[in-house]
Design an enzyme around this catalytic site. Sequence first.
Site, PDB file in Angstrom:
ATOM      1  CG  ASP A  63      -1.684  -1.216   1.423  1.00 40.98           C
ATOM      2  OD1 ASP A  63      -2.175  -1.717   0.411  1.00 40.98           O
ATOM      3  OD2 ASP A  63      -1.791  -1.695   2.566  1.00 40.98           O
ATOM      4  CG  ASP A  69      -0.378   5.821   6.899  1.00 45.11           C
ATOM      5  OD1 ASP A  69      -1.251   6.670   7.058  1.00 45.11           O
ATOM      6  OD2 ASP A  69      -0.493   4.824   6.178  1.00 45.11           O
ATOM      7  CD  GLU A  92      -2.319  -2.104   8.047  1.00 40.76           C
ATOM      8  OE1 GLU A  92      -3.323  -2.383   8.721  1.00 40.76           O
ATOM      9  OE2 GLU A  92      -2.328  -1.301   7.112  1.00 40.76           O
ATOM     10  CD  GLU A  93       1.714   1.742   7.533  1.00 36.55           C
ATOM     11  OE1 GLU A  93       2.527   1.516   6.614  1.00 36.55           O
ATOM     12  OE2 GLU A  93       0.508   1.938   7.322  1.00 36.55           O
ATOM     13  CG  ASP A 115      -4.062  -0.109  10.608  1.00 35.08           C
ATOM     14  OD1 ASP A 115      -3.215   0.764  10.336  1.00 35.08           O
ATOM     15  OD2 ASP A 115      -5.016  -0.391   9.865  1.00 35.08           O
ATOM     16  CG  LEU A 117      -3.705   7.423  10.628  1.00 34.01           C
ATOM     17  CD1 LEU A 117      -4.150   7.618  12.066  1.00 34.01           C
ATOM     18  CD2 LEU A 117      -2.779   8.543  10.232  1.00 34.01           C
ATOM     19  CG  ASP A 118      -8.332   1.071   9.339  1.00 31.94           C
ATOM     20  OD1 ASP A 118      -7.834   0.326   8.485  1.00 31.94           O
ATOM     21  OD2 ASP A 118      -9.557   1.203   9.490  1.00 31.94           O
ATOM     22  CD  GLU A 274      -6.593  -3.421   8.542  1.00 26.32           C
ATOM     23  OE1 GLU A 274      -6.593  -4.435   7.816  1.00 26.32           O
ATOM     24  OE2 GLU A 274      -6.411  -2.280   8.087  1.00 26.32           O
TER      25      GLU A 274
HETATM   26  P1  AHM Z   1     -11.135  -0.560  -0.468  1.00 26.81           P
HETATM   27  O1  AHM Z   1     -10.690   0.771  -0.936  1.00 26.81           O
HETATM   28  O2  AHM Z   1     -10.567  -1.703  -1.266  1.00 26.81           O
HETATM   29  O3  AHM Z   1     -12.621  -0.688  -0.319  1.00 26.81           O
HETATM   30  O4  AHM Z   1     -10.481  -0.765   0.987  1.00 26.81           O
HETATM   31  C1  AHM Z   1     -10.919  -0.032   2.094  1.00 26.81           C
HETATM   32  C2  AHM Z   1     -10.463  -0.710   3.314  1.00 26.81           C
HETATM   33  C3  AHM Z   1     -11.027  -0.098   4.558  1.00 26.81           C
HETATM   34  O5  AHM Z   1     -12.199  -0.743   4.984  1.00 26.81           O
HETATM   35  C4  AHM Z   1      -9.897  -0.247   5.546  1.00 26.81           C
HETATM   36  O6  AHM Z   1      -9.952   0.704   6.559  1.00 26.81           O
HETATM   37  C5  AHM Z   1      -8.701  -0.033   4.657  1.00 26.81           C
HETATM   38  O7  AHM Z   1      -9.059  -0.585   3.412  1.00 26.81           O
HETATM   39  C6  AHM Z   1      -7.479  -0.718   5.175  1.00 26.81           C
HETATM   40  O8  AHM Z   1      -6.364  -0.212   4.570  1.00 26.81           O
HETATM   41  P2  AHM Z   1      -5.314   0.735   5.389  1.00 26.81           P
HETATM   42  O9  AHM Z   1      -5.097   0.129   6.749  1.00 26.81           O
HETATM   43  O10 AHM Z   1      -4.083   0.649   4.533  1.00 26.81           O
HETATM   44  O11 AHM Z   1      -5.871   2.103   5.452  1.00 26.81           O
HETATM   45 MG    MG Z   2      -5.880  -0.538   8.123  1.00 22.68          MG
END
Ligand code: AHM
Ligand code: MG
Length: 340
Positions: A63, A69, A92-93, A115, A117-118, A274
């Site tokens: 990602d 983050d 997660e990072e 995580d 910053l989700d 998560e």
């Molecule tokens: P999407 O864009 O494929 O729908 O994914 C969204 C999801 C969220 O529900 C979640 O918070 C996020 O992806 C998790 O990714 P990160 O932790 O990298 O923000």
């Molecule tokens: Mg997340």
Amino acid sequence: MNRTVTLDEFIIQRQKDFPYASGELTGLLRDIGVAAKIVNREVNKAGLVNILGVSGAENKTGDTVQKLDIFANDKLIDCLKNSGECCGIASEENETFIPIPSIESKNAKYVVVFDPLDGSSNIDVNVSVGTIFGIYRRKSDSKGECQLEDFLQKGTELVAAGYVIYGTSTILVYSTGRGVNGFTLDPSIGEFCLSHRDIKIPDRGNYYSVNQGYYLKFDIEMRRYIDYCSDLNLRLRYIGSMVSDIHRILLQGGIFLYPNTRKYPLGKLRLIYECNPLGFIVEQAGGKAITCQLERILELEPKELHQRATIAIGSPAMVDEMKAFVERYSVPSVTNNGVS
Ligand code: AHM
Ligand code: MG
């Protein structure tokens, strides 16, 4: 007038529920509360300083990493390292876990996963993001450094879990396995104050939350269930920040889904950072959390730190209904020996 109960007071009061508690968990939760306030301060002023936007790096799972983050990750790691209450961290990072030398951690018995910053793709457009965390008791010998096995524990082994949402107000929700409580940050005194006592998720609700843009990439049974939600005139809400979507469902009822897609055949969300902490919270509030293949999330055996899982989580009656759709409509997979 009811007296305000601060997070610190509440955590200390609750320690009395555990007669043999040493105070380590109490200290750890308080330190997470402090880290949350620091991250909150930066998230709130993100538009004013040059930390918005993409840092240019990618995290372990590919990602794009946002600057905030990194800030949130660094702050949480600093606070936990200095707390002396945990012997290791997995984020997660970060590609791998970070052991905290026993001199600093004083042979502490807990590890923390988070995580930082989700929902980070929401940062630049001023939409809610959050921090998710889980706390496990270490399994390895307390005399040495923590080991990978300390982090690869099932969600059923969580000692505590929680999240913080940096939204219209900042709220911290946590559970130590005896119900779920929420605290709203009062900026005038800089304290999280008890605002949502003993949260219980409604048996069902009016919301379903799924990235419907992927509809055609979902399996047939999931498409049928989503059609059913739409037929019932349920309201579709999808923030793209799981922690915020789940917070709505926790308070008002509903179901959140992240099924397997062609791009993410094993699901997108991370089991350790998560799905497990949020599964723990939702179960503690009376809800359910299963994979789209119908296993209980908290009973999944983690094999690696960044393992992904599919998820269906929320109001118990709605998760049961989703389960019934999967059982009824899933197409049996064909193996070399025939139909399995
Ligand atoms: P999407 O864009 O494929 O729908 O994914 C969204 C999801 C969220 O529900 C979640 O918070 C996020 O992806 C998790 O990714 P990160 O932790 O990298 O923000
Ligand atoms: Mg997340």
